[in-house]
Design a protein around this motif. Structure first.
Motif, mmCIF file in Angstrom:
data_model
loop_
_atom_site.group_PDB
_atom_site.id
_atom_site.type_symbol
_atom_site.label_atom_id
_atom_site.label_comp_id
_atom_site.label_asym_id
_atom_site.label_seq_id
_atom_site.Cartn_x
_atom_site.Cartn_y
_atom_site.Cartn_z
ATOM 1 N N HIS A 57 43.766 26.052 42.748
ATOM 2 C CA HIS A 57 42.549 26.502 43.430
ATOM 3 C C HIS A 57 41.956 27.737 42.763
ATOM 4 C CE1 HIS A 57 42.398 24.006 47.164
ATOM 5 N NE2 HIS A 57 43.646 23.758 46.789
ATOM 6 N N TRP A 58 42.792 28.571 42.164
ATOM 7 C CA TRP A 58 42.320 29.796 41.510
ATOM 8 C C TRP A 58 42.890 29.842 40.086
ATOM 9 C CZ3 TRP A 58 43.909 29.864 46.696
ATOM 10 C CH2 TRP A 58 42.902 30.160 47.623
ATOM 11 N N VAL A 113 39.542 36.356 44.025
ATOM 12 C CA VAL A 113 40.338 35.600 44.990
ATOM 13 C C VAL A 113 40.069 36.138 46.389
ATOM 14 C CG1 VAL A 113 42.667 34.993 45.746
ATOM 15 C CG2 VAL A 113 42.142 35.129 43.295
ATOM 16 N N LEU A 145 43.122 32.519 50.669
ATOM 17 C CA LEU A 145 44.414 32.247 50.040
ATOM 18 C C LEU A 145 45.519 32.160 51.090
ATOM 19 C CD1 LEU A 145 45.980 33.678 46.862
ATOM 20 C CD2 LEU A 145 47.200 33.967 49.006
ATOM 21 N N ALA A 151 43.225 33.193 38.092
ATOM 22 C CA ALA A 151 44.028 34.290 38.630
ATOM 23 C C ALA A 151 45.381 34.352 37.937
ATOM 24 C CB ALA A 151 44.220 34.111 40.131
#
Length: 368
Positions: free
Chosen positions: A151-152, A121, A126, A155
């Motif tokens: 988006h991630w 990330v 972010l 994570a």
């Protein structure tokens, strides 16, 4: 090891420290300050929950009503934001925009605990994306987390939300925080909510002077505990020519402002009903100036803090509102006079905070 003060520095006994701190905290005599001015003087009020800042000011200000804090909060002159010790505080708008940059190193350190869940990330990306999200539309933490996870996806969801909170100055927007109102924790940036950019972090020396005005006399370690920061000794040393020094009963060096109040240790200290998480109990490494050693640990259970009662300036019991009663549980038996003083202060607190209610005042079992 905490540095010892030079043997020539005067010793301040525990009661002297207690009375000095109560005077700075507006607890020795109620102050005529406005709620907003008091929040500024106290460098914020601990505010994990909505109600504690209101009870904190009721104990400190003459003529306080809950509207006196709700109004500046609704008008965005006072806000709720994570700052000192990584906890939510109620701050003035000016302090919100300066204190958050001051404690940013602590937020960066906090974020390292979540690095495993943030592999891959880009934290700058972010932060930029999270800023766009919450400034486009205030969001709950759940909504923000879900948007970031899109988006991630690989994570850790919790780590993503912590990263947003640590990298951005996120404030809780109203009606959250207003007395008698309910509302989810909904977030946007301080700059967006207040309509102006963040200020540069104040010089550590300025923060030291404000801390001493509200919490002194105090050691370097005391201030580091309050702020959640480290390496503040150099700032104290640069200020040393402008400060006076004392020793506590253990020989630890204490710094103070030359003209700050240090009342006679025998100055009467009226009872005060404090909320859970009051900064009086959390802002020194050595809390014996307020919490007698024999009562250490009695104001907490796990992560839960209790509302505390001060008698003669020291923590002497707990209190709660249950159904139709103010229930007071003291650690030691009170004399008849002390009991009358506590009842009178309880009646005042109830009249201030719950004028429409009808509460009895009851003394519960003395806690052993």
């Amino acid at each position: 090891m905490t540095p010892k003060a030079p043997t020539t520095a005067p010793v301040l006994a525990t009661r002297a420290l207690n009375r000095a701190t109560l005077a700075r905290q507006l607890l020795l005599h109620r102050s005529p300050l406005t709620a907003e001015a008091a929040v500024e003087h106290l460098v914020g009020l601990q505010a994990q929950n909505v109600k504690p800042p209101y009870y904190a000011l009721a104990a400190r200000l003459d003529g306080f009503t809950p509207d006196a804090l709700s109004e500046p909060m609704a008008e965005r002159r006072v806000v709720r934001i994570v700052t000192l010790r990584s906890t939510i505080h109620t701050h003035t708008a000016d302090d919100c925009l300066t204190l958050r940059p001051l404690v940013q190193p602590a937020r960066d350190r906090e974020l390292t605990n979540f690095r495993k869940g943030l592999q891959g990330v880009d934290l700058d990306r972010l932060a930029a994306h999270a800023r766009r999200l919450v400034e486009d539309e205030p969001r709950t933490m759940k909504q923000l987390r879900e948007a970031l996870l899109a988006h991630w996806p690989d994570a850790d969801p919790l780590a993503l939300s912590v990263a947003a909170r640590c990298r951005l100055p996120l404030v809780q927007i109203t009606p959250r925080g207003l007395w008698g109102r309910s509302g989810q924790v909904t977030l946007t940036t301080a700059e967006h909510w207040l309509g102006r950019p963040a200020e540069p972090a104040p010089a550590p020396e300025n923060a030291v002077l404000r801390y001493l005005a509200a919490f002194g006399p105090a050691s370097v370690k005391d201030m580091q505990t309050w702020a959640g920061l480290t390496r503040l000794r150099d700032a104290f040393e640069r200020l040393r020519p402008r400060l006076v020094t004392f020793r506590d009963p253990n020989g630890v060096e204490l710094f103070d402002l030359p003209d700050a109040p240090r009342p006679d240790p025998d100055t009467p200290a009226p009872p005060r009903f404090l909320p859970e998480f009051d900064n009086l109990l959390l802002s020194h490494a050595d809390r014996t100036r307020v919490v007698p050693p024999e009562h250490r640990g009695r104001t907490w259970r796990g992560n839960q803090a209790y509302r505390t009662l001060l008698v003669d300036g020291f923590v002497a019991g707990l209190w709660s509102l249950r159904d139709d009663a103010l229930v007071i549980e003291t650690f030691d038996r009170l004399t008849g006079t002390r009991r009358e003083e506590v009842v009178a202060e309880g009646e005042r607190m109830l009249a201030t905070m719950h004028p429409e209610g009808a509460y009895d005042i009851r003394f519960g079992t003395v806690r052993g």
